[in-house]
Enzyme design. Structure first.
Site, PDB file in Angstrom:
ATOM      1  N   ASN A  45       0.809  -1.225   0.000  1.00 32.38           N
ATOM      2  CA  ASN A  45       0.000   0.000   0.000  1.00 32.38           C
ATOM      3  C   ASN A  45       0.841   1.273   0.000  1.00 32.38           C
ATOM      4  OD1 ASN A  45      -1.579  -2.089   2.111  1.00 32.38           O
ATOM      5  ND2 ASN A  45      -2.732  -1.342   0.353  1.00 32.38           N
TER       6      ASN A  45
ATOM      7  N   VAL B 220       1.392   6.951   0.561  1.00 29.43           N
ATOM      8  CA  VAL B 220       0.732   5.951   1.404  1.00 29.43           C
ATOM      9  C   VAL B 220      -0.747   5.856   1.043  1.00 29.43           C
ATOM     10  CG1 VAL B 220       0.220   5.230   3.770  1.00 29.43           C
ATOM     11  CG2 VAL B 220       2.280   6.558   3.293  1.00 29.43           C
ATOM     12  N   CYS B 221      -1.256   4.648   0.889  1.00 28.82           N
ATOM     13  CA  CYS B 221      -2.679   4.465   0.637  1.00 28.82           C
ATOM     14  C   CYS B 221      -3.315   3.788   1.845  1.00 28.82           C
ATOM     15  CB  CYS B 221      -2.883   3.613  -0.611  1.00 28.82           C
ATOM     16  SG  CYS B 221      -4.604   3.294  -0.963  1.00 28.82           S
ATOM     17  N   LEU B 222      -4.047   4.582   2.633  1.00 26.89           N
ATOM     18  CA  LEU B 222      -4.673   4.062   3.850  1.00 26.89           C
ATOM     19  C   LEU B 222      -6.035   4.726   3.993  1.00 26.89           C
ATOM     20  CD1 LEU B 222      -4.474   2.504   6.571  1.00 26.89           C
ATOM     21  CD2 LEU B 222      -3.296   4.485   7.513  1.00 26.89           C
TER      22      LEU B 222
END
Lengths: 161, 148
Positions: free
Chosen positions: A89, A97-99
């Site tokens: 991610n 960042v992919c959250l």
């Protein structure tokens, strides 16, 4: 516009105090402090240890956090340095960042910086393979954990400090 | 002229009296004698939101149906963002003012408007149509009137 900056400044001051009190109880977070730009508290830097029992465990990570003008009504922008961390991610080349927590649609003003850093640390241990940034790595994580761990360790060892 | 303060006598003090049954703890397990703070700005209920100078009736609290309470100016700003979807920041239930609470009364109309807008935006964004429209100008005016 003045209002927004006001909101951000007073909220960041409250968080700063809280962080100073609570940081000791977050042993894995080595550092979380403003990254000097004249004390506006709009740029922060965090350093934390990778979670135990993961290929990240023996490494420390640096995260830069930018507090947007609309904070806390908008999420902070979090980014690792480029070529710093290998994760399904997180984009290796940019550190993006992919959250979920950090997306506008799911963010809530009740979250604070400490929780954000903890959430990113948790993400290292529990990748979200349903919405990966690195599709190949996510696939590898799903089908062959050992190979995944090997690759992550290799990349982390090869990063330039 | 030089003044020297010799003595201060406090003749009155005040605080917002939020009945126990109308509030939920910000964080579970937090010390009970910790002062209640607004979950958005993290300043005390008895202080002001970041944009006001005088605490009290000019910067009051609002009591939500979900028992989460905020400075009225803080929650209004949150609900006025396109991403709030009209939800309570603490519990993500649809936010509404609790009925039968006197402190909520003066704000009912304004909150109805902003909540209506938030719900519309929610519907529009779900159906994938661009939410930009002619309402923005009016909202800005409501904003300026409301947030001093």
């Amino acid at each position: 516009m003045v209002h927004r900056a006001n909101n951000r400044a007073s909220r960041m001051l409250a968080e700063y105090k809280q962080i100073r009190e609570q940081l000791q109880s977050h042993e894995s977070i080595l550092m979380l402090c403003p990254a000097g730009d004249g004390g506006s508290l709009s740029k922060w830097e965090a350093q934390f240890c990778g979670p135990e029992n993961t290929p990240y465990a023996d490494f420390t990570f640096t995260l830069s956090i930018e507090i947007p003008e609309m904070y806390p009504n908008e999420p902070p922008n979090c980014r690792f340095p480029p070529n710093h961390i290998c994760h399904p991610n997180i984009k290796w080349s940019t550190g993006e960042v992919c959250l979920d927590l950090l997306k506008h649609e799911t963010w809530s003003p009740m979250y604070n910086l400490l929780q954000v850093v903890e959430a990113i640390r948790t993400l290292l241990a529990e990748p979200g393979v349903d919405s990966p940034l690195d599709v190949d790595l996510a696939k590898l994580y799903s089908v062959d954990k050992q190979a995944y761990q090997g690759l992550v360790t290799y990349r982390l060892c090869s990063r330039t400090l | 002229m030089q003044l020297q303060i010799k003595n201060v006598q406090c003749v009155a003090s005040w605080y917002w009296d939020v009945p126990k049954e109308l509030k939920r703890d910000l964080h579970e397990g937090e010390d009970e004698d910790d002062e209640d703070v607004c979950g958005i700005c993290r300043a005390s209920y008895n202080g002001t939101c970041p944009n006001c100078k005088l605490p009290g009736e000019t910067c009051p609290l609002i009591v939500g149906s979900c028992h989460h309470n905020f400075h009225v100016h803080c929650i209004y700003q949150w609900l006025n963002t396109s991403t709030s979807k009209g939800l309570c920041p603490m519990c993500r239930q649809a936010f509404s003012l609790r009925d039968g609470i006197r402190i909520n009364e003066p704000h009912k109309e304004k909150f109805e408007k902003v909540l209506m807008k938030a719900r519309q935006q929610n519907v529009v964004s779900v159906s994938g149509v661009n939410a930009a429209g002619g309402v923005d100008q009016e909202d800005v005016m409501i904003d300026q009137e409301f947030i001093r």
